[in-house]
Design a protein around this motif. Structure first.
Motif, PDB file in Angstrom:
ATOM      1  N   UNK A  97     -18.282  -8.196 163.373  1.00 11.00           N
ATOM      2  CA  UNK A  97     -18.837  -8.920 164.517  1.00 11.00           C
ATOM      3  C   UNK A  97     -17.734  -9.652 165.267  1.00 11.00           C
ATOM      4  N   UNK A  98     -16.836 -10.291 164.543  1.00 13.00           N
ATOM      5  CA  UNK A  98     -15.721 -10.986 165.185  1.00 13.00           C
ATOM      6  C   UNK A  98     -14.825 -10.007 165.926  1.00 13.00           C
ATOM      7  N   UNK A  99     -14.572  -8.853 165.344  1.00  8.97           N
ATOM      8  CA  UNK A  99     -13.757  -7.834 166.003  1.00  8.97           C
ATOM      9  C   UNK A  99     -14.437  -7.328 167.270  1.00  8.97           C
ATOM     10  N   UNK A 100     -15.762  -7.156 167.215  1.00  6.44           N
ATOM     11  CA  UNK A 100     -16.497  -6.695 168.382  1.00  6.44           C
ATOM     12  C   UNK A 100     -16.428  -7.734 169.504  1.00  6.44           C
ATOM     13  N   UNK A 101     -16.595  -9.009 169.134  1.00  7.39           N
ATOM     14  CA  UNK A 101     -16.535 -10.064 170.147  1.00  7.39           C
ATOM     15  C   UNK A 101     -15.136 -10.192 170.743  1.00  7.39           C
ATOM     16  N   UNK A 102     -14.112 -10.058 169.911  1.00 11.92           N
ATOM     17  CA  UNK A 102     -12.740 -10.119 170.397  1.00 11.92           C
ATOM     18  C   UNK A 102     -12.460  -8.967 171.360  1.00 11.92           C
ATOM     19  N   UNK A 103     -12.919  -7.792 171.007  1.00 18.76           N
ATOM     20  CA  UNK A 103     -12.739  -6.632 171.880  1.00 18.76           C
ATOM     21  C   UNK A 103     -13.437  -6.850 173.217  1.00 18.76           C
ATOM     22  N   UNK A 104     -14.650  -7.408 173.173  1.00 17.67           N
ATOM     23  CA  UNK A 104     -15.405  -7.676 174.393  1.00 17.67           C
ATOM     24  C   UNK A 104     -14.675  -8.703 175.266  1.00 17.67           C
ATOM     25  N   UNK A 105     -14.167  -9.774 174.641  1.00 16.40           N
ATOM     26  CA  UNK A 105     -13.422 -10.791 175.392  1.00 16.40           C
ATOM     27  C   UNK A 105     -12.159 -10.208 176.010  1.00 16.40           C
ATOM     28  N   UNK A 106     -11.467  -9.361 175.253  1.00 14.72           N
ATOM     29  CA  UNK A 106     -10.253  -8.743 175.782  1.00 14.72           C
ATOM     30  C   UNK A 106     -10.559  -7.843 176.971  1.00 14.72           C
ATOM     31  N   UNK A 107     -11.661  -7.095 176.902  1.00 14.86           N
ATOM     32  CA  UNK A 107     -12.048  -6.231 178.017  1.00 14.86           C
ATOM     33  C   UNK A 107     -12.360  -7.065 179.257  1.00 14.86           C
ATOM     34  N   UNK A 108     -13.078  -8.168 179.076  1.00 18.89           N
ATOM     35  CA  UNK A 108     -13.391  -9.037 180.205  1.00 18.89           C
ATOM     36  C   UNK A 108     -12.120  -9.659 180.786  1.00 18.89           C
ATOM     37  N   UNK A 109     -11.198 -10.055 179.913  1.00 19.73           N
ATOM     38  CA  UNK A 109      -9.932 -10.625 180.372  1.00 19.73           C
ATOM     39  C   UNK A 109      -9.138  -9.606 181.174  1.00 19.73           C
ATOM     40  N   UNK A 110      -9.045  -8.369 180.649  1.00 20.47           N
ATOM     41  CA  UNK A 110      -8.309  -7.324 181.368  1.00 20.47           C
ATOM     42  C   UNK A 110      -8.934  -7.031 182.720  1.00 20.47           C
TER      43      UNK A 110
END
Length: 54
Positions: free
Chosen positions: A27-40
C-alpha cells in the motif's frame, strides 16, 4: 483519486481491507508511486508553461 471520487465507500473499504491484510508495504509503495506520478505531471505542466512564456 479518481477511484475515490467514483465510489468513496468502496475505495475506503478496499484500503481498509488492504491494511487489515497486512499488505502495508504494498500500500505504501502504491501511494508513493501515485504521488510520484502526480509530481511528475505537475512538474511537466510547469515546464511546459515556462517554455511557452520564454
Amino acid at each position: 483519486m479518481s477511484e475515490f471520487r467514483a465510489d468513496p465507500a468502496a475505495y475506503m473499504e478496499q484500503r481498509a481491507a488492504t491494511l487489515r491484510s497486512g499488505d502495508l508495504d504494498e500500500e505504501e509503495a502504491r501511494l508513493l508511486k501515485q504521488r510520484n506520478q502526480l509530481f511528475r505531471a505537475s512538474l511537466s505542466a510547469m515546464l511546459r508553461f515556462l517554455r511557452n512564456i520564454f
